[in-house]
Design a protein around this motif. Structure first.
Motif, PDB file in Angstrom:
ATOM      1  N   ALA A 157       0.821  -1.217   0.000  1.00 58.70           N
ATOM      2  CA  ALA A 157       0.000   0.000   0.000  1.00 58.70           C
ATOM      3  C   ALA A 157       0.853   1.265   0.000  1.00 58.70           C
ATOM      4  CB  ALA A 157      -0.938   0.005   1.198  1.00 58.70           C
TER       5      ALA A 157
ATOM      6  N   ASP B 160      -5.782   8.784   6.907  1.00 54.18           N
ATOM      7  CA  ASP B 160      -7.092   8.132   6.901  1.00 54.18           C
ATOM      8  C   ASP B 160      -7.248   7.255   8.133  1.00 54.18           C
ATOM      9  OD1 ASP B 160      -5.106   6.440   5.807  1.00 54.18           O
ATOM     10  OD2 ASP B 160      -6.634   5.145   4.949  1.00 54.18           O
TER      11      ASP B 160
ATOM     12  N   THR C 222       1.954   9.655  -0.546  1.00 59.42           N
ATOM     13  CA  THR C 222       0.514   9.916  -0.535  1.00 59.42           C
ATOM     14  C   THR C 222       0.064  10.669   0.708  1.00 59.42           C
ATOM     15  OG1 THR C 222       0.013   8.023  -1.937  1.00 59.42           O
ATOM     16  CG2 THR C 222      -1.764   8.819  -0.518  1.00 59.42           C
TER      17      THR C 222
ATOM     18  N   THR D 299       1.253   7.900   7.328  1.00 63.06           N
ATOM     19  CA  THR D 299       0.925   6.495   7.589  1.00 63.06           C
ATOM     20  C   THR D 299       0.842   6.203   9.083  1.00 63.06           C
ATOM     21  OG1 THR D 299       3.276   5.924   7.425  1.00 63.06           O
ATOM     22  CG2 THR D 299       1.941   5.680   5.429  1.00 63.06           C
TER      23      THR D 299
ATOM     24  N   ARG E 252      -4.962   3.012   5.481  1.00 65.37           N
ATOM     25  CA  ARG E 252      -4.516   2.703   4.118  1.00 65.37           C
ATOM     26  C   ARG E 252      -3.446   1.630   4.093  1.00 65.37           C
ATOM     27  NH1 ARG E 252      -0.307   5.135   1.145  1.00 65.37           N
ATOM     28  NH2 ARG E 252      -0.179   6.833   2.660  1.00 65.37           N
ATOM     29  N   THR E 253      -2.526   1.666   5.041  1.00 62.02           N
ATOM     30  CA  THR E 253      -1.402   0.725   5.036  1.00 62.02           C
ATOM     31  C   THR E 253      -1.495  -0.313   6.151  1.00 62.02           C
ATOM     32  OG1 THR E 253      -0.098   2.273   6.378  1.00 62.02           O
ATOM     33  CG2 THR E 253       0.161   2.401   3.977  1.00 62.02           C
TER      34      THR E 253
END
Length: 243
Positions: free
Chosen positions: A135, A152, A175, A178, A189-190
Motif C-alpha cells: 500500500a 485516513d 501519498t 501512515t 490505508r497501510t
C-alpha cells in the motif's frame, strides 16, 4: 515480488526530527512471502502463537507489579519525546505504553502478523508498528508534519481523513501520513490484514534502549515471522538521524 533492500534504502529520518531526539534510532524490518491466514499459529509449532501472546501478558503483569506503566524506562523516554513536539502523553499514549497497559489484562487476538509484533513489543519494551508494504507509495520517511498531510482513520465507526498538527512527528510516504505522533496511531490505508503478503515493521528506540537490545527485538520478531510463510524473505536496516 518486492525488492526489500531497495525499499528500505529509501527510508529516511528528517533533520527536524533528529533535532528533537538525537538519540533516536529505528530498526526497519521488511518481509515478503507471507502466507495470509486468520490462524495465528499457521506455520508455527502447535500453540506457538498463543504461547507468545501469553508470555507477553505475563511480562506486562510482572513489569507493572511494582511500577506504573509511565515509569517504565522506555515508556518514560517516549513520553518525553511526545512532549518535545507538543503532544500530551497522558492523552495520546505512545504505542508501547498503550500496549503494556492492555497486555496486563489480556492482549487482543487480531491476526498472525499483528499478534506477533504486539507480543514482541511488550516482551522487548519497544514500540513497533506494522504496515502493508504493497500500500506504500514511495519510501517511508519520518518527518515533522506541515499539517496538510492526509491521514485516513476511523471516527465514530466511520472512515474519515484527518490532518496531523503542524510540527507533529509522523511517518509518511508520497501519498500522506501512515502513522501519527511518531508511533501513536497507524492509518487504515497501510494497515496489516489477513491478506498481507509483504510487510514493513518499524521498531522505534530511544535511550536507554541500546542498539543491542533493539537488534535482539528485531531478531526475535523475524524468528516468529518466518513461521508465517514457506518462502519468507527478510531485509533489515538500522537507520540513525542525520548528523
Amino acid at each position: 515480488m518486492t525488492d526489500l533492500e531497495s525499499f528500505l534504502a529509501g527510508a529516511s529520518i528528517d533533520e527536524a526530527v533528529a533535532a528533537l531526539r538525537p538519540d533516536y534510532r529505528v530498526l526497519l524490518v521488511a518481509v515478503d512471502g507471507l502466507t495470509p491466514s486468520t490462524d495465528s499459529t499457521t506455520g508455527a509449532p502447535d500453540g506457538a502463537g498463543e504461547a507468545l501472546l501469553t508470555s507477553a501478558e505475563a511480562t506486562a503483569q510482572q513489569l507493572l507489579a511494582d511500577t506504573s506503566a509511565e515509569e517504565l524506562p522506555h515508556v518514560a523516554a517516549w513520553r518525553d519525546a511526545y512532549r518535545a513536539f507538543g503532544a500530551k502523553p497522558q492523552r495520546t499514549r505512545n504505542s508501547l505504553e498503550a500496549l503494556v497497559r492492555r497486555a496486563a489484562s489480556g492482549l487482543p487476538r487480531v491476526n498472525p502478523l499483528t499478534d506477533v509484533y504486539n507480543a514482541i513489543s511488550v516482551i522487548h519494551q519497544v514500540p513497533i508498528g506494522g504496515e502493508d508494504m504493497t500500500a506504500y507509495v514511495g519510501a517511508p520517511r519520518l518527518v515533522r508534519a506541515t499539517g496538510a498531510e492526509h491521514f485516513d482513520t476511523v471516527a465514530d465507526g466511520q472512515p474519515v481523513v484527518e490532518h496531523p498538527d503542524p510540527g507533529e512527528v509522523v511517518w509518511r510516504d508520497d501519498t500522506g501520513a501512515t502513522c501519527r505522533r511518531w508511533n501513536w496511531r497507524q492509518g487504515r490505508r497501510t494497515q496489516l490484514t489477513v491478506d498481507t503478503t509483504s510487510a514493513l515493521f518499524i521498531l522505534d528506540a530511544l535511550e536507554p534502549m541500546s542498539d543491542d537490545e533493539l537488534t535482539a527485538a528485531g531478531e526475535e520478531l523475524v524468528d516468529h515471522l518466518r513461521w508465517l510463510g514457506t518462502e519468507v524473505r527478510v531485509a533489515t536496516r538500522l537507520v540513525r538521524p542525520p548528523t
